[in-house]
Design a protein around this motif. Structure first.
Motif, PDB file in Angstrom:
ATOM      1  N   MET A   1       0.766  -1.053  -0.017  1.00 25.96           N
ATOM      2  CA  MET A   1      -0.007   0.029  -0.116  1.00 25.96           C
ATOM      3  C   MET A   1       1.130   1.202  -0.091  1.00 25.96           C
ATOM      4  O   MET A   1       1.796   1.165   0.615  1.00 25.96           O
ATOM      5  CB  MET A   1      -0.818  -0.019   1.248  1.00 25.96           C
ATOM      6  N   LYS A   2       0.460   2.387  -0.958  1.00 26.27           N
ATOM      7  CA  LYS A   2       1.324   3.489  -1.140  1.00 26.27           C
ATOM      8  C   LYS A   2       1.082   4.332   0.307  1.00 26.27           C
ATOM      9  O   LYS A   2       0.128   4.357   0.856  1.00 26.27           O
ATOM     10  CB  LYS A   2       1.084   4.240  -2.187  1.00 26.27           C
ATOM     11  N   PRO A   3       2.184   5.111   0.781  1.00 25.55           N
ATOM     12  CA  PRO A   3       1.981   5.783   1.866  1.00 25.55           C
ATOM     13  C   PRO A   3       0.805   7.078   1.627  1.00 25.55           C
ATOM     14  O   PRO A   3       0.824   7.604   0.332  1.00 25.55           O
ATOM     15  CB  PRO A   3       3.456   6.361   2.144  1.00 25.55           C
ATOM     16  N   VAL A   4       0.472   7.577   2.531  1.00 28.97           N
ATOM     17  CA  VAL A   4      -0.368   8.709   2.631  1.00 28.97           C
ATOM     18  C   VAL A   4       0.591   9.819   2.419  1.00 28.97           C
ATOM     19  O   VAL A   4       1.493  10.000   3.195  1.00 28.97           O
ATOM     20  CB  VAL A   4      -0.984   8.878   4.014  1.00 28.97           C
ATOM     21  N   ARG A   5       0.252  10.933   1.313  1.00 30.55           N
ATOM     22  CA  ARG A   5       1.074  11.899   1.079  1.00 30.55           C
ATOM     23  C   ARG A   5       0.473  13.196   1.807  1.00 30.55           C
ATOM     24  O   ARG A   5      -0.671  13.304   1.815  1.00 30.55           O
ATOM     25  CB  ARG A   5       1.119  12.043  -0.472  1.00 30.55           C
ATOM     26  N   ILE A   6       1.365  13.895   2.536  1.00 29.49           N
ATOM     27  CA  ILE A   6       0.859  14.999   3.440  1.00 29.49           C
ATOM     28  C   ILE A   6       1.586  16.258   3.033  1.00 29.49           C
ATOM     29  O   ILE A   6       2.952  16.114   2.713  1.00 29.49           O
ATOM     30  CB  ILE A   6       0.900  14.544   4.821  1.00 29.49           C
ATOM     31  N   VAL A   7       0.999  17.294   3.024  1.00 29.03           N
ATOM     32  CA  VAL A   7       1.741  18.737   3.247  1.00 29.03           C
ATOM     33  C   VAL A   7       1.364  19.117   4.607  1.00 29.03           C
ATOM     34  O   VAL A   7       0.307  19.242   4.947  1.00 29.03           O
ATOM     35  CB  VAL A   7       1.249  19.597   1.923  1.00 29.03           C
TER      36      VAL A   7
ATOM     37  N   CYS B   1       6.215   4.705   8.104  1.00 32.05           N
ATOM     38  CA  CYS B   1       6.421   4.544   6.702  1.00 32.05           C
ATOM     39  C   CYS B   1       5.002   4.491   5.992  1.00 32.05           C
ATOM     40  O   CYS B   1       5.173   4.545   4.591  1.00 32.05           O
ATOM     41  CB  CYS B   1       7.144   3.066   6.355  1.00 32.05           C
ATOM     42  N   ARG B   2       3.936   4.673   6.436  1.00 34.30           N
ATOM     43  CA  ARG B   2       2.784   4.493   6.135  1.00 34.30           C
ATOM     44  C   ARG B   2       2.275   6.159   5.634  1.00 34.30           C
ATOM     45  O   ARG B   2       1.352   6.443   4.935  1.00 34.30           O
ATOM     46  CB  ARG B   2       1.587   4.129   6.782  1.00 34.30           C
ATOM     47  N   VAL B   3       3.333   7.133   5.976  1.00 36.32           N
ATOM     48  CA  VAL B   3       3.012   8.608   5.561  1.00 36.32           C
ATOM     49  C   VAL B   3       4.295   8.957   5.062  1.00 36.32           C
ATOM     50  O   VAL B   3       5.378   8.853   5.439  1.00 36.32           O
ATOM     51  CB  VAL B   3       2.587   9.237   6.937  1.00 36.32           C
ATOM     52  N   GLU B   4       4.079   9.985   3.933  1.00 34.67           N
ATOM     53  CA  GLU B   4       5.059  10.559   3.383  1.00 34.67           C
ATOM     54  C   GLU B   4       4.889  12.124   3.180  1.00 34.67           C
ATOM     55  O   GLU B   4       3.859  12.538   2.734  1.00 34.67           O
ATOM     56  CB  GLU B   4       5.326   9.963   2.020  1.00 34.67           C
ATOM     57  N   VAL B   5       5.930  12.843   3.968  1.00 34.01           N
ATOM     58  CA  VAL B   5       5.642  14.434   3.831  1.00 34.01           C
ATOM     59  C   VAL B   5       6.397  14.645   2.501  1.00 34.01           C
ATOM     60  O   VAL B   5       7.269  14.505   2.025  1.00 34.01           O
ATOM     61  CB  VAL B   5       6.482  14.980   4.969  1.00 34.01           C
ATOM     62  N   VAL B   6       5.276  15.502   1.384  1.00 33.90           N
ATOM     63  CA  VAL B   6       5.692  15.616   0.337  1.00 33.90           C
ATOM     64  C   VAL B   6       6.017  17.194   0.293  1.00 33.90           C
ATOM     65  O   VAL B   6       6.520  17.738  -0.812  1.00 33.90           O
ATOM     66  CB  VAL B   6       4.706  15.278  -0.785  1.00 33.90           C
ATOM     67  N   GLY B   7       5.634  18.014   1.205  1.00 32.40           N
ATOM     68  CA  GLY B   7       5.760  19.479   1.067  1.00 32.40           C
ATOM     69  C   GLY B   7       5.641  19.967   2.623  1.00 32.40           C
ATOM     70  O   GLY B   7       4.745  19.586   3.467  1.00 32.40           O
ATOM     71  N   ILE B   8       6.355  21.024   2.837  1.00 38.21           N
ATOM     72  CA  ILE B   8       6.304  21.803   4.129  1.00 38.21           C
ATOM     73  C   ILE B   8       6.113  23.303   3.810  1.00 38.21           C
ATOM     74  O   ILE B   8       6.848  23.718   2.852  1.00 38.21           O
ATOM     75  CB  ILE B   8       7.380  21.567   4.962  1.00 38.21           C
TER      76      ILE B   8
END
Length: 141
Positions: free
Chosen positions: A1-7, A27-34
């Motif tokens: 399952m792909k991680p949840v992408r979050i800003v 590992c189930r969450v990926e920070v894609v932006g801050i």
């Protein structure tokens, strides 16, 4: 399952770093932006198309509620509003939910309730009804 992408959007460097550190452990969450302000946030959301956004309510310039309105008008995605003012029954919580927030979380509880916070992000990012609900968290019905 792909991680949840979050800003993550917050004007406080400390809060941004704290949230990023908590989320990097899962590992189930990926920070894609801050982002540190509303304009950065809107640009990042358009570019990254995250699964979920955490958004500080009180920020200089455009406050979080104004940014929430713009997100919902331009490029709707699930938003978790963060503030130390968030409590069940608080007017700010009801207003955020009425404006389209998926959930609200008390910023002061992020570290103490880290597991609940990360679970909320994963559930909202996957489009699930959050299973956590206490006095310091408000969940969309």
């Amino acid at each position: 399952m792909k991680p949840v992408r979050i800003v993550v959007v917050d004007d406080s460097l400390t809060i941004r770093a704290m949230i990023e550190t908590l989320l990097e452990r899962d590992c189930r969450v990926e920070v894609v932006g801050i982002a540190s302000n509303g304009e950065e946030a809107l640009d990042m959301i358009r570019l990254e198309k995250p699964d979920v956004v955490t958004l500080d309510i009180a920020m200089p310039g455009k406050d979080g509620m104004t940014i929430l309105d713009e997100i919902m008008a331009i490029d709707p995605c699930p938003v978790i509003m963060l503030s130390s003012l968030v409590r069940d029954g608080a007017p700010i919580t009801a207003e955020a939910m009425d404006r389209g927030a998926a959930a609200c979380f008390n910023k002061a509880m992020i570290v103490r309730e880290a597991r609940r916070f990360v679970t909320l992000i994963r559930e909202v990012g996957r489009g699930l009804m959050p299973a956590v609900e206490q006095a310091d968290t408000a969940i969309a019905a």
